[in-house]
Design a protein around this motif. Structure first.
Motif, short mmCIF file in Angstrom:
data_model
loop_
_atom_site.label_atom_id
_atom_site.label_comp_id
_atom_site.label_asym_id
_atom_site.label_seq_id
_atom_site.Cartn_x
_atom_site.Cartn_y
_atom_site.Cartn_z
N VAL A 29 -5.40 -14.11 4.17
CA VAL A 29 -5.53 -13.75 5.59
C VAL A 29 -4.60 -14.61 6.45
O VAL A 29 -4.48 -15.81 6.24
N ALA A 98 -6.25 -8.25 9.02
CA ALA A 98 -6.38 -9.36 8.07
C ALA A 98 -5.06 -10.11 7.92
O ALA A 98 -5.03 -11.34 7.87
N THR A 278 -12.68 -11.02 7.77
CA THR A 278 -12.48 -11.91 8.93
C THR A 278 -13.64 -11.69 9.89
O THR A 278 -14.29 -10.65 9.88
#
Length: 342
Positions: A29, A98, A278
């Motif tokens: 990420v 992401a 996330t």
């Protein structure tokens, strides 16, 4: 009571798949490469799905067989020893989010009895999603104004207290303008079509009352599994780009047809599992602390008529061999190994 034809333990097996995808891809990420984030999630998810005792066929996946080495449309997943199921996967709903370290990316698996999930190669769908309280109050054939006033009436609230989630794209600009003219709140989102569809149906946990507008067709089918289990309502109509009329013709689909919730997910036995990649409004993202990964997930299922929020703590050593994806020369597995030993 209708005889259950799918073992409810499948719910937790699919949850393991979304957790694995989130944990492995989570290490990539914010590194700027959405393809590698997605590949890490695909590798990890496929590794777990291969161990699930189902005879599954991917009806919504990463693309055609020649385009995607794993989780392609038509691929068989599971051990083959178990119920026949349609499986819809989105290893990362919100890959761009992401890759940029943005909010709201999730990993998703949905499933239902074989032959029950709608599938098409047409990319977009105009759709409306509401929760249980507004079931029966929406129509894709009605105007924006009629739908909004109908939902406001059945929920017993003024229009200016209704919040509508809309995918922020030029094709939805006129919808946004009309909603704002009516005085309601508009929640624009850049990615995360599935997550926002789920949120719209989760009345008791959400500040969103409706999802409206043109978004992904496959994402709409995945969200429909959750809406079906939650007792909400959904309608859609395919939105064709130039040249896609031939695709619709080859699939035998009338592009003007109204797709009801039962058209999108025919079976009453369905489920959806999702894990946060996330942080977002639906779920918290993965965090890594001293050799462990912490996840938050949701399971929505008509197999057990439940919605579960699941917090998990995982030993990272169990995930270091689930993906070979790398970005900028750094492998996801290398990043996990470093976390295991830190």
């Amino acid at each position: 009571m209708t005889r259950r034809r799918i073992d409810a333990r499948v719910e937790l097996e699919f949850l393991r798949a979304t957790e694995a995808a989130a944990i492995v891809s989570g290490k990539l990420v914010g590194r700027g490469d959405k393809n590698m984030v997605d590949q890490a999630a695909v590798d990890a998810m496929r590794g777990v799905l291969g161990e699930v005792d189902i005879d599954g066929v991917v009806v919504i996946g990463e693309g055609e067989k020649d385009e995607a080495p794993m989780l392609y449309i038509g691929e068989h997943v599971g051990t083959g020893d178990g119920p026949k199921m349609d499986v819809a996967v989105d290893p990362i709903d919100g890959t761009t989010l992401a890759s940029k370290g943005g909010h709201g990316a999730i990993s998703v698996v949905a499933a239902a009895e074989r032959g029950s999930l709608f599938h098409t190669h047409i990319a977009y769908m105009d759709k409306i999603i509401v929760g249980r309280q507004a079931k029966g109050a929406i129509s894709i054939d009605a105007t924006v104004e009629e739908n909004l006033h109908s939902v406001a009436k059945v929920t017993g609230r003024p229009v200016h207290e209704i919040t509508v989630a809309v995918l922020e794209r030029p094709r939805n600009d006129e919808l946004v303008r009309r909603l704002r003219m009516l005085g309601c709140r508009v929640r624009l989102f850049g990615d995360g079509d599935i997550a926002n569809g789920i949120i719209a149906a989760l009345e008791e946990r959400s500040r969103i009352d409706m999802l409206m507008g043109i978004g992904g067709a496959t994402e709409g089918v995945v969200a429909a599994c959750a809406v079906k289990c939650l007792g909400g309502d959904m309608q859609g109509r395919l939105w064709l780009r130039p040249g896609e009329d031939e695709i619709a013709k080859s699939e035998g689909i009338d592009p003007d047809r109204v797709l009801s919730l039962d058209d999108l997910c025919k079976s009453d036995l369905a489920m959806l599992a999702a894990t946060g990649v996330t942080d977002g409004e639906l779920l918290q993202g993965v965090s890594y602390v001293r050799g462990s990964a912490y996840t938050q997930s949701i399971i929505i299922s008509s197999l057990t008529n439940t919605m579960r929020m699941v917090d998990g703590k995982h030993d990272l050593a169990a995930f270091v061999n689930l993906s070979h994806a790398n970005v900028n020369g750094i492998a996801a597995t290398t990043l996990l190994k470093e976390q295991v030993t830190s």
